[in-house]
Design an enzyme around this catalytic site. Structure first.
Site, mmCIF file in Angstrom:
data_model
loop_
_atom_site.group_PDB
_atom_site.id
_atom_site.type_symbol
_atom_site.label_atom_id
_atom_site.label_comp_id
_atom_site.label_asym_id
_atom_site.label_seq_id
_atom_site.Cartn_x
_atom_site.Cartn_y
_atom_site.Cartn_z
ATOM 1 N N ASP A 52 0.839 -1.203 0.000
ATOM 2 C CA ASP A 52 0.000 0.000 0.000
ATOM 3 C C ASP A 52 0.873 1.251 0.000
ATOM 4 O O ASP A 52 0.371 2.371 -0.082
ATOM 5 C CB ASP A 52 -1.009 -0.014 1.157
ATOM 6 C CG ASP A 52 -0.349 -0.047 2.521
ATOM 7 O OD1 ASP A 52 0.887 -0.177 2.589
ATOM 8 O OD2 ASP A 52 -1.080 0.055 3.532
ATOM 9 N N ASP A 95 -0.928 -6.079 -0.227
ATOM 10 C CA ASP A 95 -1.331 -5.467 1.045
ATOM 11 C C ASP A 95 -2.836 -5.313 1.139
ATOM 12 O O ASP A 95 -3.498 -4.890 0.182
ATOM 13 C CB ASP A 95 -0.695 -4.072 1.176
ATOM 14 C CG ASP A 95 0.563 -4.094 2.018
ATOM 15 O OD1 ASP A 95 0.760 -5.059 2.789
ATOM 16 O OD2 ASP A 95 1.359 -3.141 1.897
ATOM 17 N N LYS A 125 -1.034 -9.362 2.949
ATOM 18 C CA LYS A 125 -0.301 -8.892 4.141
ATOM 19 C C LYS A 125 -1.193 -7.898 4.865
ATOM 20 O O LYS A 125 -1.844 -7.076 4.209
ATOM 21 C CB LYS A 125 1.026 -8.236 3.726
ATOM 22 C CG LYS A 125 1.799 -7.632 4.909
ATOM 23 C CD LYS A 125 3.241 -7.315 4.567
ATOM 24 C CE LYS A 125 3.458 -6.017 3.834
ATOM 25 N NZ LYS A 125 2.978 -4.828 4.556
ATOM 26 N N GLU A 194 9.103 -4.151 10.687
ATOM 27 C CA GLU A 194 9.489 -2.846 10.147
ATOM 28 C C GLU A 194 10.027 -1.933 11.249
ATOM 29 O O GLU A 194 9.364 -1.705 12.280
ATOM 30 C CB GLU A 194 8.291 -2.175 9.449
ATOM 31 C CG GLU A 194 8.652 -0.812 8.869
ATOM 32 C CD GLU A 194 7.672 -0.287 7.833
ATOM 33 O OE1 GLU A 194 6.740 -1.019 7.437
ATOM 34 O OE2 GLU A 194 7.854 0.879 7.426
HETATM 35 O O1 KIV Z 1 3.570 -1.100 1.687
HETATM 36 C C1 KIV Z 1 4.738 -1.518 1.682
HETATM 37 O O2 KIV Z 1 5.515 -1.289 0.757
HETATM 38 C C2 KIV Z 1 5.181 -2.286 2.839
HETATM 39 C C3 KIV Z 1 6.631 -2.517 2.990
HETATM 40 C C4 KIV Z 1 7.296 -1.271 3.416
HETATM 41 C C5 KIV Z 1 6.925 -3.640 3.903
HETATM 42 O O3 KIV Z 1 4.387 -2.665 3.636
#
Ligand code: KIV
Length: 304
Positions: A52, A95, A125, A194
């Site tokens: 995201d 995401d 995720k 993170e």
């Molecule tokens: O949205 C994203 O790119 C992420 C990464 C920073 C792990 O969640």
């Protein structure tokens, strides 16, 4: 500079677990469109994340919060198409955007299924620890693998009071360790860590049997993830400590487009090598031959 064409192998969640067992580092990178997907897959990445972060990296938002489920599906589907044209077959994870899984478990399952069915991702995720165990269990039960994400969770930027490193004191570190264990118990196949201290990431990675994927979490994670725009050096204004710029494509793009602009202004582009010719084309005087030569002229794109 090394350019790698990856062997054609499909990285599944089971392969990722095997890699952890074999202590083989897992390389993860974000992609948001078909071209980037093809390029990163050919470079040999194991996992492509449609993050995201698209909201900030591509859509010009100041946070990830405005990104919608429809936008995530739109970008995921583009990445899926790009991967189909690539040499390797990395795992594709997408995401779950803000608002798609926090309100109810039913919403969460429906959103995850849309990302798989319409976006073509192989897993999703989502951000959060112990509080999200129930949601994760429901999504996994529905047949969708889940990657957890703890530490600095950008969707909670307001709760955290900014983008700050998490787990620096003992209590917070203990909580993150509990979160990581709960995610594993809930059925996550991997967890993103993170912006947490290296020492904590090492402990968490040692205690979990699922892979940890670090970003700003030091070298002891089972894999690493970076935002593609950051590692390519596309934005001079954004260089957090954990980002290593593996290229300076921002400068390269500005330089290339600058050369194009200069050549257009100087009328040196297009030259003969970039133009078409045909002996059958002649200019048609508009007033007297318009009707007679209409079809022929239009076929060659000449003025009619
Ligand atoms: O949205 C994203 O790119 C992420 C990464 C920073 C792990 O969640």
């Amino acid at each position: 500079m090394s350019v790698q064409t990856a062997p054609r192998r499909h990285v599944t969640i089971h392969e990722l677990k095997r890699m952890k067992g074999a202590a083989e580092p897992i390389a993860v990178v974000t992609a948001y469109d078909a071209t980037a997907a093809r390029l990163v897959a050919n470079a040999g990445v194991d996992v492509v994340l449609v993050g995201d972060s698209v909201g900030m990296a591509v859509l010009g938002h100041e946070s990830t919060l405005p990104v919608t489920l429809d936008q995530m599906i739109h970008h995921a589907a583009a990445v899926r198409r790009g991967l189909a044209r690539a040499g390797g077959r990395p795992h594709l994870v997408g995401d779950m955007p803000f608002g798609s899984y926090q309100a109810s478990q039913d919403d969460a399952v429906r959103a995850a299924m849309r990302l798989v069915a319409e976006g073509g991702v192989e897993s999703v995720k989502l951000e959060g620890g112990q509080d999200f165990v129930g949601v994760i269990q429901r999504i996994v039960r529905a047949g969708v693998p889940v990657m957890g994400h703890i530490g600095l969770t950008p969707q909670s930027v307001h709760k955290m009071g900014g983008y700050v490193v998490q787990g620096r004191d003992t209590d917070k570190a203990q909580q993150l360790l509990r979160d990581a264990r709960s995610l594993e118990a809930a059925g996550c196949y991997a967890v993103t860590l993170e912006c947490i201290p290296t020492e904590l990431a090492r402990i968490i990675s040692g205690q979990l049997s699922i892979p940890t994927i670090g970003i700003g979490a030091g070298p002891h994670c089972d894999g690493q993830v970076l935002v593609l725009n950051d590692l390519l050096g596309l934005d001079d204004a954004f260089t957090p400590k954990f980002v290593k710029r593996f290229g300076e494509l921002g400068q390269a793009i500005t330089g290339a487009v600058g050369s194009y602009v200069a050549e257009v202004k100087a009328r040196t582009f297009p030259d003969d090598a970039h133009a078409f010719h045909s002996s059958a084309v002649r200019l048609v005087p508009v007033a007297d031959e318009q009707e007679e030569h209409h079809d022929e002229a239009a076929a060659f794109g000449a003025p009619v």
